[in-house]
Every structure is written in structure tokens, then in C-alpha cells.
Design a protein around this motif. Structure first.
Motif, PDB file in Angstrom:
ATOM      1  N   SER A 109     -12.751  -3.086   7.460  1.00 48.77           N
ATOM      2  CA  SER A 109     -11.753  -2.072   7.010  1.00 48.77           C
ATOM      3  C   SER A 109     -10.538  -3.123   6.746  1.00 48.77           C
ATOM      4  CB  SER A 109     -11.573  -1.367   8.252  1.00 48.77           C
ATOM      5  OG  SER A 109     -10.276  -0.535   7.960  1.00 48.77           O
ATOM      6  N   TRP A 110     -10.050  -3.350   5.411  1.00 49.41           N
ATOM      7  CA  TRP A 110      -8.962  -3.790   5.159  1.00 49.41           C
ATOM      8  C   TRP A 110      -7.521  -3.230   5.831  1.00 49.41           C
ATOM      9  CZ3 TRP A 110      -9.259  -8.248   2.808  1.00 49.41           C
ATOM     10  CH2 TRP A 110     -10.164  -8.573   1.759  1.00 49.41           C
ATOM     11  N   VAL A 111      -7.606  -2.059   6.052  1.00 51.12           N
ATOM     12  CA  VAL A 111      -6.523  -1.321   6.570  1.00 51.12           C
ATOM     13  C   VAL A 111      -6.227  -2.058   8.163  1.00 51.12           C
ATOM     14  CG1 VAL A 111      -5.684   0.846   7.800  1.00 51.12           C
ATOM     15  CG2 VAL A 111      -6.617   0.930   5.542  1.00 51.12           C
ATOM     16  N   LEU A 112      -7.379  -1.763   8.888  1.00 52.32           N
ATOM     17  CA  LEU A 112      -7.414  -2.662  10.285  1.00 52.32           C
ATOM     18  C   LEU A 112      -6.918  -4.005  10.240  1.00 52.32           C
ATOM     19  CD1 LEU A 112     -10.205  -0.747  12.026  1.00 52.32           C
ATOM     20  CD2 LEU A 112      -7.911  -0.429  12.532  1.00 52.32           C
ATOM     21  N   SER A 113      -7.350  -4.971   9.294  1.00 50.89           N
ATOM     22  CA  SER A 113      -7.406  -6.434   9.100  1.00 50.89           C
ATOM     23  C   SER A 113      -5.784  -6.376   8.870  1.00 50.89           C
ATOM     24  CB  SER A 113      -7.908  -6.773   8.035  1.00 50.89           C
ATOM     25  OG  SER A 113      -9.547  -6.784   8.447  1.00 50.89           O
ATOM     26  N   PHE A 114      -5.228  -5.646   7.848  1.00 52.87           N
ATOM     27  CA  PHE A 114      -3.792  -5.892   7.631  1.00 52.87           C
ATOM     28  C   PHE A 114      -2.932  -5.227   8.406  1.00 52.87           C
ATOM     29  CE2 PHE A 114      -5.637  -7.573   3.730  1.00 52.87           C
ATOM     30  CZ  PHE A 114      -4.638  -8.651   3.341  1.00 52.87           C
ATOM     31  N   LEU A 115      -3.317  -4.134   9.315  1.00 51.60           N
ATOM     32  CA  LEU A 115      -2.528  -3.616  10.253  1.00 51.60           C
ATOM     33  C   LEU A 115      -2.372  -4.793  11.513  1.00 51.60           C
ATOM     34  CD1 LEU A 115      -1.296  -1.181  11.763  1.00 51.60           C
ATOM     35  CD2 LEU A 115      -3.624  -1.068  12.883  1.00 51.60           C
ATOM     36  N   MET A 116      -3.361  -5.434  11.787  1.00 53.29           N
ATOM     37  CA  MET A 116      -3.202  -6.681  12.806  1.00 53.29           C
ATOM     38  C   MET A 116      -2.200  -7.669  12.221  1.00 53.29           C
ATOM     39  SD  MET A 116      -4.436  -5.356  15.352  1.00 53.29           S
ATOM     40  CE  MET A 116      -4.387  -6.634  16.354  1.00 53.29           C
ATOM     41  N   ILE A 117      -2.323  -8.184  10.865  1.00 49.74           N
ATOM     42  CA  ILE A 117      -1.705  -8.895  10.634  1.00 49.74           C
ATOM     43  C   ILE A 117      -0.145  -8.619  10.545  1.00 49.74           C
ATOM     44  CG2 ILE A 117      -1.054 -10.269   8.220  1.00 49.74           C
ATOM     45  CD1 ILE A 117      -4.286 -10.344   7.706  1.00 49.74           C
ATOM     46  N   VAL A 150      -0.539  -1.769   6.492  1.00 52.80           N
ATOM     47  CA  VAL A 150      -1.249  -0.763   6.331  1.00 52.80           C
ATOM     48  C   VAL A 150      -1.195  -0.090   4.739  1.00 52.80           C
ATOM     49  CG1 VAL A 150      -1.442   1.832   6.943  1.00 52.80           C
ATOM     50  CG2 VAL A 150      -1.035   0.119   8.810  1.00 52.80           C
ATOM     51  N   ALA A 151      -0.318  -0.111   4.090  1.00 56.53           N
ATOM     52  CA  ALA A 151      -0.168  -0.032   2.856  1.00 56.53           C
ATOM     53  C   ALA A 151      -1.013  -0.651   2.120  1.00 56.53           C
ATOM     54  CB  ALA A 151       1.290   0.321   2.370  1.00 56.53           C
ATOM     55  N   LEU A 152      -1.179  -1.890   2.229  1.00 58.33           N
ATOM     56  CA  LEU A 152      -1.695  -2.935   1.534  1.00 58.33           C
ATOM     57  C   LEU A 152      -3.295  -2.727   1.800  1.00 58.33           C
ATOM     58  CD1 LEU A 152      -1.841  -5.595  -0.304  1.00 58.33           C
ATOM     59  CD2 LEU A 152      -1.451  -6.891   1.591  1.00 58.33           C
ATOM     60  N   ASP A 209      -8.803  -1.088   0.357  1.00 58.12           N
ATOM     61  CA  ASP A 209      -9.951  -0.424   0.728  1.00 58.12           C
ATOM     62  C   ASP A 209     -10.518   0.356  -0.550  1.00 58.12           C
ATOM     63  OD1 ASP A 209     -10.803  -1.145   3.053  1.00 58.12           O
ATOM     64  OD2 ASP A 209      -9.591   0.346   4.224  1.00 58.12           O
ATOM     65  N   LYS A 210      -9.409   0.761  -1.277  1.00 59.53           N
ATOM     66  CA  LYS A 210      -9.748   1.566  -2.928  1.00 59.53           C
ATOM     67  C   LYS A 210     -10.144   0.830  -3.802  1.00 59.53           C
ATOM     68  CE  LYS A 210      -6.602   5.294  -1.503  1.00 59.53           C
ATOM     69  NZ  LYS A 210      -5.303   6.101  -2.084  1.00 59.53           N
ATOM     70  N   ILE A 211      -9.631  -0.308  -3.756  1.00 63.49           N
ATOM     71  CA  ILE A 211      -9.911  -1.304  -4.862  1.00 63.49           C
ATOM     72  C   ILE A 211     -11.203  -2.169  -4.535  1.00 63.49           C
ATOM     73  CG2 ILE A 211      -8.891  -3.335  -6.566  1.00 63.49           C
ATOM     74  CD1 ILE A 211      -7.615  -0.563  -6.983  1.00 63.49           C
ATOM     75  N   TYR A 212     -11.010  -2.640  -3.382  1.00 63.25           N
ATOM     76  CA  TYR A 212     -12.232  -3.708  -3.127  1.00 63.25           C
ATOM     77  C   TYR A 212     -12.968  -3.107  -1.694  1.00 63.25           C
ATOM     78  CZ  TYR A 212      -9.593  -6.822  -6.400  1.00 63.25           C
ATOM     79  OH  TYR A 212      -9.012  -7.165  -7.195  1.00 63.25           O
TER      80      TYR A 212
END
Length: 67
Positions: free
Chosen positions: A30-38, A15-17, A22-25
């Protein structure tokens, strides 16, 4: 204890990543949802490893006590 942390830590790191990405790129997804699942999947794999390791150790100790 160990099982819960082994799922929680990778999930929170994901989630942190994701928030950072999401802020940088910003993307259309949603990067958050993608990395949450990973992170969640990674945590579940780690938890499965620990449970399997403990199960094998318990059965080995039980077999030694039966002899």
C-alpha cells in the motif's frame, strides 16, 4: 497550534500522495500506508525541531532575566 499542524500537514500530504500513487501505480503493498508513515515521521521531526527551538529560546530568555 504549530506543533499539531506540523505533524498533521505532512501526514495528510503523505496520505494524499499515497492515494494518488495507489491509483496510478498499483503494487502488492500500500502506497498510502507507506507515505502515511513517511509523512508522520517527517511531521514528528518538524515538531521536534519547533519544540527544541522554543525550548532554547525560553532558556535564553530566562538566562537573560537572571542576569
Amino acid at each position: 497550534g504549530m506543533i499539531g499542524w506540523s505533524v498533521a500537514i505532512p501526514t495528510l500530504l503523505g496520505v494524499a500522495l499515497g492515494i494518488w500513487l495507489d491509483k496510478i501505480y498499483p503494487e502488492s503493498f500500500s502506497w498510502v500506508l507507506s507515505f502515511l508513515m513517511i509523512g508522520l515521521i517527517t511531521g514528528c521531526i518538524i515538531a521536534w525541531y519547533w519544540v527544541d527551538k522554543e525550548d532554547k529560546q525560553m532558556h535564553q530568555n530566562q538566562d537573560e532575566n537572571d542576569e
